[in-house]
Motif scaffolding. Structure first.
Motif, PDB file in Angstrom:
ATOM      1  N   HIS A   7     -15.695  11.006   9.674  1.00  0.00           N
ATOM      2  CA  HIS A   7     -14.428  10.995   8.948  1.00  0.00           C
ATOM      3  C   HIS A   7     -14.108   9.641   8.324  1.00  0.00           C
ATOM      4  CE1 HIS A   7     -13.554  14.950  10.603  1.00  0.00           C
ATOM      5  NE2 HIS A   7     -13.839  14.481  11.796  1.00  0.00           N
ATOM      6  N   TRP A   8     -15.015   8.682   8.451  1.00  0.00           N
ATOM      7  CA  TRP A   8     -14.745   7.363   7.897  1.00  0.00           C
ATOM      8  C   TRP A   8     -14.893   7.396   6.373  1.00  0.00           C
ATOM      9  CZ3 TRP A   8     -12.417   3.444  10.068  1.00  0.00           C
ATOM     10  CH2 TRP A   8     -12.401   2.211   9.395  1.00  0.00           C
ATOM     11  N   PRO A   9     -13.967   6.759   5.629  1.00  0.00           N
ATOM     12  CA  PRO A   9     -12.848   5.941   6.097  1.00  0.00           C
ATOM     13  C   PRO A   9     -11.628   6.778   6.490  1.00  0.00           C
ATOM     14  CG  PRO A   9     -12.935   5.929   3.709  1.00  0.00           C
ATOM     15  CD  PRO A   9     -14.137   6.706   4.166  1.00  0.00           C
ATOM     16  N   ILE A  10     -10.903   6.296   7.494  1.00  0.00           N
ATOM     17  CA  ILE A  10      -9.715   6.979   7.979  1.00  0.00           C
ATOM     18  C   ILE A  10      -8.561   5.981   8.069  1.00  0.00           C
ATOM     19  CG2 ILE A  10     -10.396   6.625  10.398  1.00  0.00           C
ATOM     20  CD1 ILE A  10      -8.470   9.679   9.107  1.00  0.00           C
ATOM     21  N   THR A  11      -7.373   6.407   7.677  1.00  0.00           N
ATOM     22  CA  THR A  11      -6.174   5.577   7.785  1.00  0.00           C
ATOM     23  C   THR A  11      -5.196   6.253   8.743  1.00  0.00           C
ATOM     24  OG1 THR A  11      -6.399   4.675   5.544  1.00  0.00           O
ATOM     25  CG2 THR A  11      -4.200   4.610   6.529  1.00  0.00           C
ATOM     26  N   LEU A  12      -4.631   5.465   9.657  1.00  0.00           N
ATOM     27  CA  LEU A  12      -3.649   5.961  10.613  1.00  0.00           C
ATOM     28  C   LEU A  12      -2.324   5.252  10.369  1.00  0.00           C
ATOM     29  CD1 LEU A  12      -5.766   5.855  13.912  1.00  0.00           C
ATOM     30  CD2 LEU A  12      -5.574   7.739  12.272  1.00  0.00           C
ATOM     31  N   GLN A  13      -1.211   5.950  10.583  1.00  0.00           N
ATOM     32  CA  GLN A  13       0.090   5.349  10.329  1.00  0.00           C
ATOM     33  C   GLN A  13       1.135   5.946  11.255  1.00  0.00           C
ATOM     34  OE1 GLN A  13       1.144   5.317   6.219  1.00  0.00           O
ATOM     35  NE2 GLN A  13       3.143   4.367   6.539  1.00  0.00           N
ATOM     36  N   HIS A  14       1.998   5.061  11.779  1.00  0.00           N
ATOM     37  CA  HIS A  14       3.099   5.522  12.612  1.00  0.00           C
ATOM     38  C   HIS A  14       4.171   4.438  12.651  1.00  0.00           C
ATOM     39  CE1 HIS A  14       5.190   7.702  15.814  1.00  0.00           C
ATOM     40  NE2 HIS A  14       5.384   6.515  16.368  1.00  0.00           N
ATOM     41  N   ALA A  15       5.405   4.837  12.426  1.00  0.00           N
ATOM     42  CA  ALA A  15       6.572   3.956  12.575  1.00  0.00           C
ATOM     43  C   ALA A  15       6.403   2.631  11.842  1.00  0.00           C
ATOM     44  CB  ALA A  15       6.849   3.713  14.061  1.00  0.00           C
ATOM     45  N   GLY A  16       5.856   2.685  10.643  1.00  0.00           N
ATOM     46  CA  GLY A  16       5.722   1.481   9.835  1.00  0.00           C
ATOM     47  C   GLY A  16       4.513   0.633  10.140  1.00  0.00           C
ATOM     48  N   VAL A  18       0.399   0.494  10.095  1.00  0.00           N
ATOM     49  CA  VAL A  18      -0.689   1.174   9.405  1.00  0.00           C
ATOM     50  C   VAL A  18      -2.029   0.560   9.810  1.00  0.00           C
ATOM     51  CG1 VAL A  18      -1.681   1.765   7.145  1.00  0.00           C
ATOM     52  CG2 VAL A  18       0.815   1.650   7.438  1.00  0.00           C
ATOM     53  N   LEU A  19      -2.977   1.410  10.133  1.00  0.00           N
ATOM     54  CA  LEU A  19      -4.370   0.996  10.337  1.00  0.00           C
ATOM     55  C   LEU A  19      -5.166   1.534   9.166  1.00  0.00           C
ATOM     56  CD1 LEU A  19      -4.886   1.769  14.146  1.00  0.00           C
ATOM     57  CD2 LEU A  19      -4.561  -0.463  13.084  1.00  0.00           C
ATOM     58  N   ARG A  20      -5.736   0.638   8.371  1.00  0.00           N
ATOM     59  CA  ARG A  20      -6.524   1.068   7.222  1.00  0.00           C
ATOM     60  C   ARG A  20      -7.845   0.318   7.188  1.00  0.00           C
ATOM     61  NH1 ARG A  20      -7.322  -2.779   3.387  1.00  0.00           N
ATOM     62  NH2 ARG A  20      -5.588  -4.125   2.729  1.00  0.00           N
ATOM     63  N   PRO A  21      -8.878   0.905   6.605  1.00  0.00           N
ATOM     64  CA  PRO A  21     -10.198   0.278   6.604  1.00  0.00           C
ATOM     65  C   PRO A  21     -10.191  -1.091   5.925  1.00  0.00           C
ATOM     66  CG  PRO A  21     -10.374   2.588   6.013  1.00  0.00           C
ATOM     67  CD  PRO A  21      -8.910   2.262   6.022  1.00  0.00           C
ATOM     68  N   ILE A  22     -10.922  -2.027   6.493  1.00  0.00           N
ATOM     69  CA  ILE A  22     -11.108  -3.332   5.875  1.00  0.00           C
ATOM     70  C   ILE A  22     -12.009  -3.169   4.648  1.00  0.00           C
ATOM     71  CG2 ILE A  22     -13.102  -3.923   7.328  1.00  0.00           C
ATOM     72  CD1 ILE A  22     -12.038  -6.818   7.344  1.00  0.00           C
ATOM     73  N   ARG A  23     -11.733  -3.938   3.585  1.00  0.00           N
ATOM     74  CA  ARG A  23     -12.466  -3.792   2.333  1.00  0.00           C
ATOM     75  C   ARG A  23     -12.931  -5.158   1.839  1.00  0.00           C
ATOM     76  NH1 ARG A  23      -7.374  -1.256  -0.684  1.00  0.00           N
ATOM     77  NH2 ARG A  23      -6.789  -3.403  -0.189  1.00  0.00           N
TER      78      ARG A  23
END
Length: 211
Positions: A7-16, A18-23
């Motif tokens: 599933h990569w890349p995957i972004t997760l978010q909760h309550a402001g 965010v975990l997003r892939p490094i680029r």
């Protein structure tokens, strides 16, 4: 079982948070944060022991290595960002740190390790505990892992507070475990098993936070 690379890349978010892939194009931002936090972060940074095989020599090489590992299902290399407006595109948000799930192992172990750092200006706001909880829930619920582990130097009180807030179990001391800041350093080991948080770590953490 799902594999991390499926599933990569995957972004997760909760309550402001965010975990997003490094680029690769994050270099300017990443370099600026690391330079501004040199004294804050250097005591906890991994270093190469004498005789060790050198890693990537450039930021681009570093990111490509992490991305390759992610696609192979070995790691989840995220930047930590904050969404104060709750709705902006992930790639435009201010970056405040990094969180990497590494050493992803399947088979009879089904485990991984979590490492993280944060810009000093954003420390103490609950960002990293939320990020660790999100990453842990993803590894348990989506990847089907059984164990998440965090290794922390005994002197790193701020990082120790993160795992204590989240309820990771202290399993003991590993002497001279990792090469950090130029020397082999002792580390305290903390772990959590999936059956310890049947409703999710993030839900347990938020339920226990002061209102």
């Amino acid at each position: 079982m799902n594999r991390a690379g499926d599933h990569w890349p995957i972004t997760l978010q909760h309550a402001g948070v965010v975990l997003r892939p490094i680029r690769v194009r994050d270099r300017g931002t990443w370099d600026a944060i690391r330079e501004a936090n040199r004294q804050w972060l250097s005591p906890w940074d991994a270093t190469m022991p004498p005789g060790g095989a050198p890693g990537p020599r450039t930021y681009a090489g570093f990111v490509r290595m992490l991305t390759r590992q992610a696609r192979q299902g070995q790691s989840l290399p995220w930047l930590v960002a904050v969404d104060r407006e709750r709705g902006a595109a992930a790639g435009t948000l201010p970056v405040v740190g990094q969180l990497t799930v590494s050493g992803i192992t399947y088979g009879s172990a089904q485990c991984a390790q979590v490492g993280y750092w944060i810009d000093q200006r954003w420390a103490g706001r609950g960002i990293i505990p939320t990020a660790v909880a999100m990453a842990t829930d993803y590894c348990f619920a989506v990847l089907g892992l059984h164990r998440m582990e965090v290794a922390i130097r005994p002197e790193n009180e701020k990082s120790l507070r993160v795992v204590r807030k989240l309820g990771f179990r202290h399993e003991g001391l590993r002497p001279r475990y990792l090469h950090i800041d130029g020397e082999w350093r002792d580390h305290e080991i903390f772990a959590l098993h999936s059956e310890e948080v049947p409703g999710g770590l993030l839900a347990r953490y938020e339920h226990g936070r002061p209102r």
